[in-house]
Design a protein around this motif. Structure first.
Motif, PDB file in Angstrom:
ATOM      1  N   HIS A 168       0.728  -1.156  -0.018  1.00 26.04           N
ATOM      2  CA  HIS A 168      -0.016  -0.078  -0.055  1.00 26.04           C
ATOM      3  C   HIS A 168       0.812   1.351   0.030  1.00 26.04           C
ATOM      4  CE1 HIS A 168      -3.118  -2.525   0.502  1.00 26.04           C
ATOM      5  NE2 HIS A 168      -3.210  -2.683   1.816  1.00 26.04           N
ATOM      6  N   PHE A 169       2.170   1.175   0.179  1.00 29.45           N
ATOM      7  CA  PHE A 169       3.020   2.327   0.294  1.00 29.45           C
ATOM      8  C   PHE A 169       3.961   2.414  -0.940  1.00 29.45           C
ATOM      9  CE2 PHE A 169       1.911   0.741   4.405  1.00 29.45           C
ATOM     10  CZ  PHE A 169       1.463   2.084   4.997  1.00 29.45           C
ATOM     11  N   PRO A 170       4.534   3.612  -1.346  1.00 30.90           N
ATOM     12  CA  PRO A 170       5.253   3.791  -2.513  1.00 30.90           C
ATOM     13  C   PRO A 170       6.807   3.077  -1.950  1.00 30.90           C
ATOM     14  CG  PRO A 170       4.274   5.779  -1.944  1.00 30.90           C
ATOM     15  CD  PRO A 170       3.858   4.922  -0.749  1.00 30.90           C
ATOM     16  N   ALA A 171       7.337   2.235  -2.824  1.00 25.57           N
ATOM     17  CA  ALA A 171       8.548   1.620  -2.501  1.00 25.57           C
ATOM     18  C   ALA A 171       8.411   0.678  -1.379  1.00 25.57           C
ATOM     19  CB  ALA A 171       9.719   2.408  -2.648  1.00 25.57           C
ATOM     20  N   GLY A 172       7.455   0.282  -0.772  1.00 25.16           N
ATOM     21  CA  GLY A 172       7.117  -0.483   0.337  1.00 25.16           C
ATOM     22  C   GLY A 172       7.389   0.123   1.766  1.00 25.16           C
ATOM     23  N   GLN A 173       7.695   1.760   1.683  1.00 21.18           N
ATOM     24  CA  GLN A 173       7.999   2.316   2.692  1.00 21.18           C
ATOM     25  C   GLN A 173       7.166   3.245   3.184  1.00 21.18           C
ATOM     26  OE1 GLN A 173      11.800   4.473   2.363  1.00 21.18           O
ATOM     27  NE2 GLN A 173      12.385   3.170   0.399  1.00 21.18           N
ATOM     28  N   VAL A 181      -4.638   7.104   6.275  1.00 21.60           N
ATOM     29  CA  VAL A 181      -4.941   6.112   5.471  1.00 21.60           C
ATOM     30  C   VAL A 181      -4.372   5.837   4.261  1.00 21.60           C
ATOM     31  CG1 VAL A 181      -6.999   4.647   4.604  1.00 21.60           C
ATOM     32  CG2 VAL A 181      -7.156   5.967   6.887  1.00 21.60           C
ATOM     33  N   ALA A 182      -3.471   5.070   3.965  1.00 26.05           N
ATOM     34  CA  ALA A 182      -2.753   4.671   2.658  1.00 26.05           C
ATOM     35  C   ALA A 182      -3.526   3.686   1.798  1.00 26.05           C
ATOM     36  CB  ALA A 182      -1.472   4.113   2.940  1.00 26.05           C
ATOM     37  N   GLU A 183      -3.808   4.083   0.416  1.00 22.70           N
ATOM     38  CA  GLU A 183      -4.267   3.218  -0.577  1.00 22.70           C
ATOM     39  C   GLU A 183      -3.377   3.296  -1.889  1.00 22.70           C
ATOM     40  OE1 GLU A 183      -8.606   3.899  -1.270  1.00 22.70           O
ATOM     41  OE2 GLU A 183      -8.029   5.766  -0.612  1.00 22.70           O
ATOM     42  N   ARG A 184      -3.271   1.986  -2.625  1.00 27.13           N
ATOM     43  CA  ARG A 184      -2.626   2.110  -3.946  1.00 27.13           C
ATOM     44  C   ARG A 184      -3.719   1.734  -4.929  1.00 27.13           C
ATOM     45  NH1 ARG A 184       1.282  -2.764  -5.677  1.00 27.13           N
ATOM     46  NH2 ARG A 184      -0.734  -3.786  -5.457  1.00 27.13           N
ATOM     47  N   LEU A 185      -3.991   2.863  -5.910  1.00 27.62           N
ATOM     48  CA  LEU A 185      -4.976   2.746  -6.725  1.00 27.62           C
ATOM     49  C   LEU A 185      -4.265   2.598  -8.406  1.00 27.62           C
ATOM     50  CD1 LEU A 185      -7.163   5.581  -5.788  1.00 27.62           C
ATOM     51  CD2 LEU A 185      -7.328   3.285  -5.324  1.00 27.62           C
ATOM     52  N   ASN A 186      -4.922   2.042  -9.335  1.00 29.48           N
ATOM     53  CA  ASN A 186      -4.371   1.856 -10.660  1.00 29.48           C
ATOM     54  C   ASN A 186      -5.595   1.738 -11.347  1.00 29.48           C
ATOM     55  OD1 ASN A 186      -4.650  -0.930 -10.824  1.00 29.48           O
ATOM     56  ND2 ASN A 186      -2.835  -1.217  -9.443  1.00 29.48           N
ATOM     57  N   ARG A 187      -5.337   1.634 -12.816  1.00 28.23           N
ATOM     58  CA  ARG A 187      -6.301   1.470 -13.868  1.00 28.23           C
ATOM     59  C   ARG A 187      -7.277   0.135 -13.627  1.00 28.23           C
ATOM     60  NH1 ARG A 187      -4.258   2.026 -19.539  1.00 28.23           N
ATOM     61  NH2 ARG A 187      -3.723   4.047 -18.582  1.00 28.23           N
ATOM     62  N   ALA A 188      -6.649  -1.034 -13.349  1.00 31.07           N
ATOM     63  CA  ALA A 188      -7.152  -2.282 -12.718  1.00 31.07           C
ATOM     64  C   ALA A 188      -8.369  -2.174 -11.641  1.00 31.07           C
ATOM     65  CB  ALA A 188      -6.140  -3.248 -12.672  1.00 31.07           C
ATOM     66  N   THR A 189      -7.763  -1.569 -10.596  1.00 31.97           N
ATOM     67  CA  THR A 189      -8.441  -1.620  -9.241  1.00 31.97           C
ATOM     68  C   THR A 189      -9.627  -0.614  -9.632  1.00 31.97           C
ATOM     69  OG1 THR A 189      -7.157   0.321  -8.315  1.00 31.97           O
ATOM     70  CG2 THR A 189      -6.324  -1.950  -7.974  1.00 31.97           C
TER      71      THR A 189
END
Length: 315
Positions: A108-113, A145-153
Motif C-alpha cells: 500500500h506504500f510507495p517503494a514499500g516504505q 490511511v494509505a491506498e494504492r490505486l491503478n487502472r485495474a483497481t
C-alpha cells in the motif's frame, strides 16, 4: 468466574448465528483462530472450572474461524489484542520508532516504505486488503490511511454495491477506538478516509466500513467538495500509466471538539495526497471540515509536510 462462563455460552450462541449472517463480510483477511490463540486462551483459564467449557467452545469454533471470530473472542474474554495475522501494532505509549512498520501490507506504500511520523503515543498499525491505517488511540481516528490505486483497481471498483455496514474494529482496544454510538445523533457523518468507491472487491468494500477508517465529518462537506475530490482522484488513477498512491487523513487545530461517550475528536481539516509513482508528480488537497468549504487549488507536497508534520513519501 460464573460471568465468564455465561460470556462463553453467549459467545457460542452468537457465533452459530453469525456464521449465517452477512456480518461475516467484515472479516479482516489473514487473521484466523490459530493454535497459538487457542493455546493462550486455554492457558489463561487452566486450573479453573471454566477450562473444560472453554476447550469445548474453542474446539467447535476453530474449524469455522475467520478474522471476525478472533476479534469476538478477544472482546468477550477480555484478552489483549495481539499482532498476528495481517496487522502489526505498536505497543500503546511506546511506538517502535518514528518510521512506522506495516510489515504485512507494504504494497500500500510507495517503494514499500510507510511514512515518517512524529513520535506519539497510542499509535497502532492496521492492515486491510485494500488499504492501511495508522490509528491514533488518543484521537480515536486515523492519523493517515494509505491506498494504492491503478487502472485495474478502479475498473474493478466501478458499480460495486456499498455495504453500509459500519463496525468497530476489535483489533483496537476499547479505550482507543470509536464505537457506533459515538456517531449516533452527533450531527457528523462517518467520513471514509479510504472511500468505499475505491474498493475493488467485496472484502475490501466490507472492510472500508471499519470505524478505524472514519472521522467525524461535516455532512455537507462530505457530500460536496470532498466527494468531488474522491471522484477526481479515481479519474486520475484510471488515466495513469501505473500505480497511484493516496494518503488521506485528519488534522486537528484550534479548540478540541469531540463527539460521543468515547470522545472521538472532530478534525478541523482533512487532507488527501495523490502521488503518481510513474511520473513522480504529486499534489495535495487541504480542506476545512466545515459546511461552507469550497473546492480550492491543491497545495504542494512540501506544504502538506509542513502543515501535517508527516513525511509521506520516501526519499
Amino acid at each position: 468466574m460464573f460471568s465468564k462462563i455465561n460470556g462463553l455460552l453467549r459467545m457460542r450462541r452468537f457465533w452459530f448465528g453469525l456464521t449465517s449472517s452477512a456480518a461475516v463480510g467484515h472479516q479482516v483477511s489473514g487473521c484466523t483462530l490459530g493454535s497459538g490463540l487457542y493455546d493462550s486462551m486455554l492457558a489463561k483459564f487452566s486450573g479453573t472450572v471454566a477450562a473444560p467449557l472453554l476447550a469445548s467452545v474453542l474446539a467447535t469454533l476453530t474449524p469455522l474461524a475467520d478474522g471476525l471470530t478472533r476479534y469476538v473472542l478477544h472482546d468477550l474474554l477480555g484478552l489483549p489484542v495481539g499482532t498476528s495475522g495481517s496487522a502489526s501494532s505498536s505497543v500503546a505509549g511506546t511506538p517502535s520508532s518514528s518510521a512506522t512498520q506495516f510489515s504485512q501490507c507494504r504494497q500500500h506504500f510507495p517503494a514499500g516504505q510507510p511514512p515518517m511520523v512524529p513520535d506519539s503515543s497510542n499509535l497502532r498499525e492496521l492492515c486491510y486488503s485494500a488499504f492501511a491505517v495508522l490509528h491514533s488511540g488518543s484521537h480515536k481516528t486515523p492519523v493517515f490511511v494509505a491506498e494504492r490505486l491503478n487502472r485495474a483497481t478502479i475498473a474493478q471498483a466501478k458499480g460495486r454495491q456499498r455495504t453500509d455496514r459500519f463496525f468497530a474494529d476489535a483489533r483496537l482496544p476499547r479505550a482507543e477506538r470509536a464505537e457506533l454510538a459515538d456517531y449516533q445523533g452527533s450531527g457528523y457523518s462517518r467520513g471514509h478516509m479510504a472511500p468505499a468507491g475505491d474498493m475493488a472487491s467485496a472484502e475490501a468494500m466490507a472492510q472500508s466500513f471499519s470505524l478505524a477508517n472514519m472521522v467525524p465529518q461535516n455532512q455537507a462537506h462530505n457530500a460536496g467538495p470532498w466527494s468531488q475530490i474522491e471522484q477526481d482522484t479515481r479519474s486520475y488513477a484510471q488515466r495513469a500509466q501505473g500505480d497511484v498512491y493516496v494518503f488521506t487523513g485528519p488534522v486537528y487545530s484550534g479548540p478540541i471538539k469531540t463527539i460521543g461517550p468515547n470522545k472521538v475528536q472532530v478534525p478541523s481539516h482533512l487532507f488527501k495526497l495523490v502521488y503518481d509513482a510513474s511520473t513522480g508528480r504529486s499534489w495535495a488537497h487541504w480542506q476545512a471540515n466545515a459546511a461552507g468549504t469550497r473546492m480550492s487549488a491543491p497545495i504542494s507536497y512540501e506544504e502538506l509536510v509542513r502543515r501535517s508534520g508527516i513525511r509521506f513519501l520516501p526519499g
